[in-house]
Motif scaffolding. Structure first.
Motif, PDB file in Angstrom:
ATOM      1  N   LEU A 193       1.054  -1.294   0.125  1.00 11.29           N
ATOM      2  CA  LEU A 193      -0.182   0.359   0.524  1.00 11.29           C
ATOM      3  C   LEU A 193       1.055   1.125  -0.304  1.00 11.29           C
ATOM      4  O   LEU A 193       1.789   1.262   0.914  1.00 11.29           O
ATOM      5  N   GLU A 194       1.292   2.366  -0.899  1.00 16.64           N
ATOM      6  CA  GLU A 194       1.416   3.373  -1.502  1.00 16.64           C
ATOM      7  C   GLU A 194       1.183   4.535   0.135  1.00 16.64           C
ATOM      8  O   GLU A 194      -0.391   4.196   0.616  1.00 16.64           O
ATOM      9  N   THR A 195       2.100   4.988   0.309  1.00 17.65           N
ATOM     10  CA  THR A 195       1.292   6.778   1.332  1.00 17.65           C
ATOM     11  C   THR A 195       0.884   6.992   0.839  1.00 17.65           C
ATOM     12  O   THR A 195       1.046   7.511  -0.456  1.00 17.65           O
ATOM     13  N   ALA A 196      -0.010   7.977   1.410  1.00 19.46           N
ATOM     14  CA  ALA A 196      -0.735   8.860   0.236  1.00 19.46           C
ATOM     15  C   ALA A 196      -0.781  10.513   1.076  1.00 19.46           C
ATOM     16  O   ALA A 196      -1.849  11.365   1.609  1.00 19.46           O
ATOM     17  N   ARG A 312      -0.757   8.444   6.066  1.00 17.64           N
ATOM     18  CA  ARG A 312      -1.573   7.805   5.604  1.00 17.64           C
ATOM     19  C   ARG A 312      -1.128   7.470   4.807  1.00 17.64           C
ATOM     20  O   ARG A 312      -0.458   7.129   3.656  1.00 17.64           O
ATOM     21  N   LEU A 313      -2.450   6.182   4.449  1.00 10.37           N
ATOM     22  CA  LEU A 313      -1.733   5.654   3.317  1.00 10.37           C
ATOM     23  C   LEU A 313      -3.347   5.111   2.501  1.00 10.37           C
ATOM     24  O   LEU A 313      -3.647   5.944   2.113  1.00 10.37           O
ATOM     25  N   SER A 314      -2.740   5.196   1.171  1.00 12.81           N
ATOM     26  CA  SER A 314      -3.744   4.873  -0.206  1.00 12.81           C
ATOM     27  C   SER A 314      -4.836   4.060   0.021  1.00 12.81           C
ATOM     28  O   SER A 314      -6.082   4.756  -1.226  1.00 12.81           O
ATOM     29  N   ARG A 315      -5.444   3.321   0.898  1.00 12.48           N
ATOM     30  CA  ARG A 315      -6.928   2.156   1.111  1.00 12.48           C
ATOM     31  C   ARG A 315      -6.509   2.038   2.066  1.00 12.48           C
ATOM     32  O   ARG A 315      -5.692   2.138   3.303  1.00 12.48           O
ATOM     33  N   GLN A 329      -4.655   6.498   8.648  1.00 11.20           N
ATOM     34  CA  GLN A 329      -4.633   7.565   8.934  1.00 11.20           C
ATOM     35  C   GLN A 329      -4.484   7.728  10.778  1.00 11.20           C
ATOM     36  O   GLN A 329      -4.711   8.098  11.413  1.00 11.20           O
ATOM     37  N   ASP A 375     -14.271   1.556   2.701  1.00 12.89           N
ATOM     38  CA  ASP A 375     -13.105   1.791   2.163  1.00 12.89           C
ATOM     39  C   ASP A 375     -13.543   3.218   1.450  1.00 12.89           C
ATOM     40  O   ASP A 375     -12.231   4.535   2.308  1.00 12.89           O
ATOM     41  N   ARG A 379     -11.435   6.346   4.094  1.00 11.23           N
ATOM     42  CA  ARG A 379     -10.918   7.554   3.284  1.00 11.23           C
ATOM     43  C   ARG A 379     -11.584   9.241   2.850  1.00 11.23           C
ATOM     44  O   ARG A 379     -10.577  10.276   2.834  1.00 11.23           O
ATOM     45  N   ASP A 383      -9.194  12.091   4.986  1.00 13.03           N
ATOM     46  CA  ASP A 383      -9.422  13.719   3.857  1.00 13.03           C
ATOM     47  C   ASP A 383     -10.726  14.593   5.034  1.00 13.03           C
ATOM     48  O   ASP A 383      -9.464  15.837   5.404  1.00 13.03           O
TER      49      ASP A 383
END
Length: 535
Positions: A193-196, A312-315, A329, A375, A379, A383
């Motif tokens: 999972l990518e960091t966001a 923070r992760l992307s998903r 997050q 999900d 998210r 935000d």
């Protein structure tokens, strides 16, 4: 269905137990062992109502006890905790003792409860997490401590985590695997999972510890402390500083959890050059009243430091997997949002696991669709929390602006809690308040309020000279702005920054909930968290 929960903090243990009550085969995996230290200690009314809903739905009476300090003291007195009556804020000037006057020009108190019996609690996580793990085991959850998972495969529609426990190989199967661990969690690593983290976002570090011998500010500062709705220190205490801010949480056994949240890479570098205990002491000495508070204090565990709090992760979820909110997050402890948001995640996953308890095919389809919804909502909430918190940091040096901005947060929190206790959940939530957006994340009125509050705070910050500022004061502008969601009599200059729980203000604002004054009075007992409150 086979469920694996990774991480046995309070949220992971409660989720494992809920899944077991819902009829699933559950394994709870922990890298370390209990008892152990953990941060995330300050509860709120929104956390209390989530605990009460979980208690009522799944027959978990101990969660109902943990939702209010009075019930906690009576039913589980062996678990150490602290009384939390509200939120206290002080503004300090570097190199000067704390200054205040009858108007509370540098002090703000906002009560979260009318009395000690139904007040929130500071959670000594060492005790609470251990207790909840043992309750999960008693419910039939398989608990594996000292277990390090280092691999994950997906075969035939199931996840297969693997690792080792005390030198022996561990291999598990999961129709659903939930990461409840923390920073750099197992699923983030294994699923890539990518960091966001947004560019230019808030960046803070933390120096923290538990201490004995801390004096309350009102005992050491040569300043006015007009009588408030509760003793100042029986709260989540926030000292606003040039470098960031400091929190203090007081426990009943005389220990204070305290930490400096330092903003910006440059400010952090000057801290990181020292051992954490020396850095903590040096920070107190920059502010004479803090130095007096901690002059005779001693740490009860080693002072520690974390260089970067924000993550923070992307998903948040996908087919067969999910993250709890605090794994997706973490932004800031400023408004004590962590426990409540994590419990919302537990509630939602519990409802999804109930829906998956039917025939395997239909249950799996419902779970997959539910995880997509989970999900999307998490998210959006992540935000929302970032947008809510960052303006408060930017205006902390101007206490008039900070006071005004925080009223938007307290309006959202008090409106959300009261709405959930007194009104049925709307159809779009499927009849479950757990699916409503946290702190107004899906409420267009609150979204507009926060956006405009942030704009007003930024405008004041960019116009520092008094003659450049609008004639309307920040608090008057905020009172007008939050009117559609102001159930608690907030943003009222006549209160001189001392806000009790005002039931008459609530009755007067009954129309904001679609109730008459008489209907509101009849429902007031529900605000005390009696059985049957909420859904």
């Amino acid at each position: 269905m086979r469920v694996v929960v990774v991480g046995s903090g309070f949220a992971g243990s409660i989720l494992a137990r809920v899944a077991r009550v819902a009829g699933h085969d559950v394994t709870l995996v922990e890298r370390a062992s209990h008892p152990r230290f953990a941060l995330g200690e300050s509860s709120t009314p929104l956390a209390a109502i989530a605990l009460e809903r979980l208690a009522a739905r799944y027959g978990l009476d101990d969660l109902h006890a943990l939702a209010a300090c009075g019930r906690w003291s009576e039913r589980v007195p062996e678990l150490r905790r602290g009384l939390k009556r509200g939120f206290t804020f002080y503004r300090h000037a570097r190199g000067r003792g704390f200054e205040n006057d009858a108007s509370n020009r540098n002090r703000l108190l906002v009560a979260a409860s009318p009395d000690d019996a139904v007040a929130d609690a500071q959670w000594l996580r060492e005790d609470v997490d251990t207790f909840l793990v043992r309750r999960a085991e008693a419910a039939g959850v398989r608990y594996l401590d000292r277990t390090v998972l280092d691999g994950l495969e997906r075969r035939a529609g199931r996840f297969h985590p693997r690792g080792a426990r005390r030198g022996a190989a561990v291999r598990l199967e999961a129709d659903l695997i939930v990461d409840a661990s923390g920073p750099g969690g197992f699923l983030a690593r294994q699923l890539g999972l990518e960091t966001a983290l947004p560019r230019g976002a808030l960046r803070t570090g933390l120096v923290y510890g538990h201490f004995r011998g801390v004096q309350p500010l009102r005992r050491v500062a040569n300043a006015a402390f007009p009588a408030g709705p509760y003793p100042d220190e029986l709260a989540a205490v926030h000292h606003l500083l040039d470098e960031g801010w400091m929190y203090e949480l007081t426990f009943d056994h005389g220990v204070v959890s305290a930490g400096f949240v330092i903003e910006g890479a440059e400010a952090w570098r000057s801290i990181a050059e020292r051992p954490p205990a020396d850095a903590f002491r040096a920070l107190t000495r920059r502010y004479p009243s803090l130095a007096a508070q901690y002059e005779a204090a001693a740490p009860v565990r080693p002072v520690a430091a974390t260089a970067h709090l924000q993550r923070r992760l992307s998903r948040a979820a996908g087919e067969g997997w999910a993250l709890l909110p605090h794994v997706l997050q973490f932004w800031s402890p400023l408004f004590s949002t962590g426990i409540a948001w994590s419990l919302l995640g537990v509630e939602r996953l519990g409802l999804l696991l109930e829906s998956a308890a039917g025939p395997s095919g239909a249950g799996g389809d419902r779970l997959t669709a539910g995880l997509e919804r989970y999900d999307t909502l998490l998210r959006a909430e992540a935000d929302h929390l970032r947008r809510l918190i960052e303006p408060a940091y930017r205006c902390r040096r101007d206490f008039d602006a900070f006071d005004a901005y925080t009223q938007a947060y307290f309006a959202a929190a008090s409106y959300s809690e009261t709405l959930q206790r007194l009104r049925p959940a709307p159809p779009e939530t499927g009849g479950h308040w757990a699916w409503s957006g946290f702190l107004g994340a899906t409420d267009p009125v609150l979204q507009r309020i926060f956006a405009e509050a942030a704009r007003l705070a930024e405008k004041r910050r960019s116009e520092p000279l008094p003659h450049q500022r609008p004639l309307e004061s920040p608090i008057d502008a905020m009172r007008r702005l939050i009117a559609p969601r102001n159930l608690a009599g907030l943003a009222d200059p006549a209160r001189r920054r001392l806000y009790p729980v005002d039931l008459e203000a609530l009755v007067a604002a009954a129309g904001l909930l679609g109730l008459t004054a008489d209907e509101m009075r009849a429902r007031l007992p529900l605000l005390r968290g009696e059985p049957g409150a909420g859904d």
